[in-house]
Motif scaffolding. Structure first.
Motif, PDB file in Angstrom:
ATOM      1  N   GLN A 247       0.812  -1.214   0.000  1.00 30.62           N
ATOM      2  CA  GLN A 247       0.000   0.000   0.000  1.00 30.62           C
ATOM      3  C   GLN A 247       0.852   1.273   0.000  1.00 30.62           C
ATOM      4  O   GLN A 247       0.301   2.374   0.005  1.00 30.62           O
ATOM      5  CB  GLN A 247      -0.920  -0.001   1.232  1.00 30.62           C
ATOM      6  N   GLU A 248       2.171   1.134   0.005  1.00 26.66           N
ATOM      7  CA  GLU A 248       3.019   2.325  -0.043  1.00 26.66           C
ATOM      8  C   GLU A 248       2.955   2.931  -1.440  1.00 26.66           C
ATOM      9  O   GLU A 248       2.872   2.207  -2.439  1.00 26.66           O
ATOM     10  CB  GLU A 248       4.469   1.973   0.291  1.00 26.66           C
ATOM     11  N   PRO A 249       3.037   4.252  -1.546  1.00 25.05           N
ATOM     12  CA  PRO A 249       3.002   4.879  -2.868  1.00 25.05           C
ATOM     13  C   PRO A 249       4.332   4.698  -3.589  1.00 25.05           C
ATOM     14  O   PRO A 249       5.371   4.423  -2.985  1.00 25.05           O
ATOM     15  CB  PRO A 249       2.742   6.355  -2.546  1.00 25.05           C
ATOM     16  N   ALA A 251       6.038   6.935  -4.707  1.00 24.10           N
ATOM     17  CA  ALA A 251       6.953   8.001  -4.275  1.00 24.10           C
ATOM     18  C   ALA A 251       7.933   7.497  -3.231  1.00 24.10           C
ATOM     19  O   ALA A 251       9.063   8.002  -3.129  1.00 24.10           O
ATOM     20  CB  ALA A 251       6.164   9.187  -3.718  1.00 24.10           C
ATOM     21  N   TYR A 280       6.274   6.387 -15.497  1.00 26.32           N
ATOM     22  CA  TYR A 280       5.364   6.797 -14.429  1.00 26.32           C
ATOM     23  C   TYR A 280       5.391   8.313 -14.280  1.00 26.32           C
ATOM     24  O   TYR A 280       6.444   8.948 -14.243  1.00 26.32           O
ATOM     25  CB  TYR A 280       5.758   6.125 -13.114  1.00 26.32           C
ATOM     26  N   GLU A 282       3.917  12.057 -12.351  1.00 24.58           N
ATOM     27  CA  GLU A 282       3.797  12.549 -10.980  1.00 24.58           C
ATOM     28  C   GLU A 282       2.503  12.067 -10.350  1.00 24.58           C
ATOM     29  O   GLU A 282       2.438  11.835  -9.141  1.00 24.58           O
ATOM     30  CB  GLU A 282       3.858  14.083 -10.967  1.00 24.58           C
ATOM     31  N   LEU A 283       1.472  11.892 -11.146  1.00 23.75           N
ATOM     32  CA  LEU A 283       0.205  11.376 -10.619  1.00 23.75           C
ATOM     33  C   LEU A 283       0.360   9.928 -10.183  1.00 23.75           C
ATOM     34  O   LEU A 283      -0.201   9.495  -9.160  1.00 23.75           O
ATOM     35  CB  LEU A 283      -0.880  11.509 -11.691  1.00 23.75           C
ATOM     36  N   ASP A 284       1.164   9.146 -10.919  1.00 24.77           N
ATOM     37  CA  ASP A 284       1.400   7.748 -10.546  1.00 24.77           C
ATOM     38  C   ASP A 284       2.177   7.646  -9.241  1.00 24.77           C
ATOM     39  O   ASP A 284       2.056   6.640  -8.517  1.00 24.77           O
ATOM     40  CB  ASP A 284       2.167   7.025 -11.656  1.00 24.77           C
ATOM     41  N   MET A 285       2.981   8.669  -8.921  1.00 23.36           N
ATOM     42  CA  MET A 285       3.784   8.614  -7.705  1.00 23.36           C
ATOM     43  C   MET A 285       2.932   8.559  -6.443  1.00 23.36           C
ATOM     44  O   MET A 285       3.384   8.090  -5.399  1.00 23.36           O
ATOM     45  CB  MET A 285       4.730   9.837  -7.649  1.00 23.36           C
ATOM     46  N   GLU A 286       1.701   9.022  -6.526  1.00 23.82           N
ATOM     47  CA  GLU A 286       0.819   9.014  -5.361  1.00 23.82           C
ATOM     48  C   GLU A 286       0.019   7.711  -5.248  1.00 23.82           C
ATOM     49  O   GLU A 286      -0.658   7.481  -4.234  1.00 23.82           O
ATOM     50  CB  GLU A 286      -0.150  10.202  -5.442  1.00 23.82           C
ATOM     51  N   LYS A 287       0.078   6.858  -6.245  1.00 25.32           N
ATOM     52  CA  LYS A 287      -0.714   5.620  -6.231  1.00 25.32           C
ATOM     53  C   LYS A 287       0.036   4.508  -5.512  1.00 25.32           C
ATOM     54  O   LYS A 287       1.272   4.451  -5.557  1.00 25.32           O
ATOM     55  CB  LYS A 287      -1.026   5.191  -7.660  1.00 25.32           C
ATOM     56  N   PRO A 288      -0.654   3.588  -4.849  1.00 26.58           N
ATOM     57  CA  PRO A 288       0.005   2.471  -4.157  1.00 26.58           C
ATOM     58  C   PRO A 288       0.648   1.531  -5.168  1.00 26.58           C
ATOM     59  O   PRO A 288       0.253   1.447  -6.337  1.00 26.58           O
ATOM     60  CB  PRO A 288      -1.134   1.799  -3.391  1.00 26.58           C
TER      61      PRO A 288
END
Length: 305
Positions: A247-249, A251, A280, A282-288
């Protein structure tokens, strides 16, 4: 008679009559030297050439004439009371005018005196100019020192500000490192019995290299994984391997690379999957990691932006 002699001497030396009369009157008829000093000191006065108007009763030569007139009866009485007295002859001999040679000699002496006075005046003016130049240079040095001090103060403030910014950046990096270290300890205690994170990672089945295209999608097994083993290939070809929670992003992986990788400081980079290729954002960096299909394992590549 003395006053007229001083005036005549000044006229013989070539001084203007108006100036000569002013010099004699303003020095109280104290002699040729005082009159010359007064002329040299006041030659630049704005009113030096204005017509001279002597005070009433102080006309040049008037006082001497009046004194001579007053003294004449007493001399006559003396001549009548004491026959054969030679005092009158002595007075007459004292009033004999100077010869031309004597006048020339007196003029030469006065001109020499004037040259000496002018030389003294030039020397005094040169000394005053030298002192003025010293004061000017001193003030210039003081101003330069003040400017240098202000520049040094500005430079010190700028240096202090930069040091403060570097210290804050260093502290921020240290906080990130501490957080990553705590996360490692928590994962090791939870899954490896206190061992390093690689112990828990070794229990996972080895992935074939290169990874299959199904690495982006959910694993074929129905088993639910709560961790992901991520291998990161750096710009120079070296690799980093670490285990992250599902579940970690993404990032968190990038921060781990920034802290533990060998990327140049300040170098901006992104992550991508090689097969199939996917960069990936910047939006993908916030996804788990689980949502991005990077569980239970994945290979990522560091790429320059």
């Amino acid at each position: 008679m003395a006053e007229l002699t001083t005036l005549e001497s000044l006229l013989e030396m070539g001084f203007d009559r108006n100036r000569a009369e002013k010099a004699v009157a303003n020095t109280g008829n104290q002699g040729i030297e005082q009159a010359m000093d007064w002329l040299m000191e006041h030659e630049n006065d704005p009113d030096i050439d204005e017509p001279f108007v002597p005070p009433v009763g102080n006309v040049l030569g008037g006082e001497a004439d009046s004194q001579s007139t007053t003294e004449q009866p007493s001399l006559a009485d003396t001549a009548e009371g004491a026959a054969g007295d030679g005092s009158c002859d002595n007075d007459d001999s004292a009033k004999i005018p100077m010869s031309e040679d004597e006048k020339l000699e007196q003029v030469r002496r006065l001109e020499e005196l004037m040259r000496v006075k002018q030389a003294e005046r030039r020397e005094r003016e040169r000394a005053e100019e030298l002192e003025h130049e010293k004061q000017r240079r001193k003030h210039g040095q003081e101003l330069q020192q003040i400017r240098q001090k202000l520049q040094d103060d500005d430079m010190k403030k700028l240096t202090d500000q930069r040091m403060k910014e570097k210290m804050e950046d260093k502290m921020a990096r240290q906080r990130v490192k501490d957080k990553i270290a705590r996360d490692r300890e928590e994962r090791a205690q939870k899954f490896g019995g206190g061992g390093p994170p690689s112990t828990a990672a070794s229990s996972q089945p080895a992935q074939p290299s290169p990874p299959s295209p199904t690495s982006h999608g959910p694993p074929p097994t129905k088993k639910e994984y709560d961790e992901s083993r991520i291998q990161v290939r750096m710009l120079d070809g070296s690799t980093l391997t670490a285990v992250f929670k599902a579940q970690e992003p993404l990032a968190a992986v990038r921060v781990y690379v920034q802290v533990n990788g060998n990327t140049p400081e300040g170098q901006d980079f992104t992550l991508l999957s090689p097969y199939p290729r996917h960069v990936y954002t910047e939006l993908d960096m916030e996804k788990p990691l689980k949502e991005l299909g990077l569980v239970p394992s994945a290979v990522l590549v560091v790429a320059k932006k």
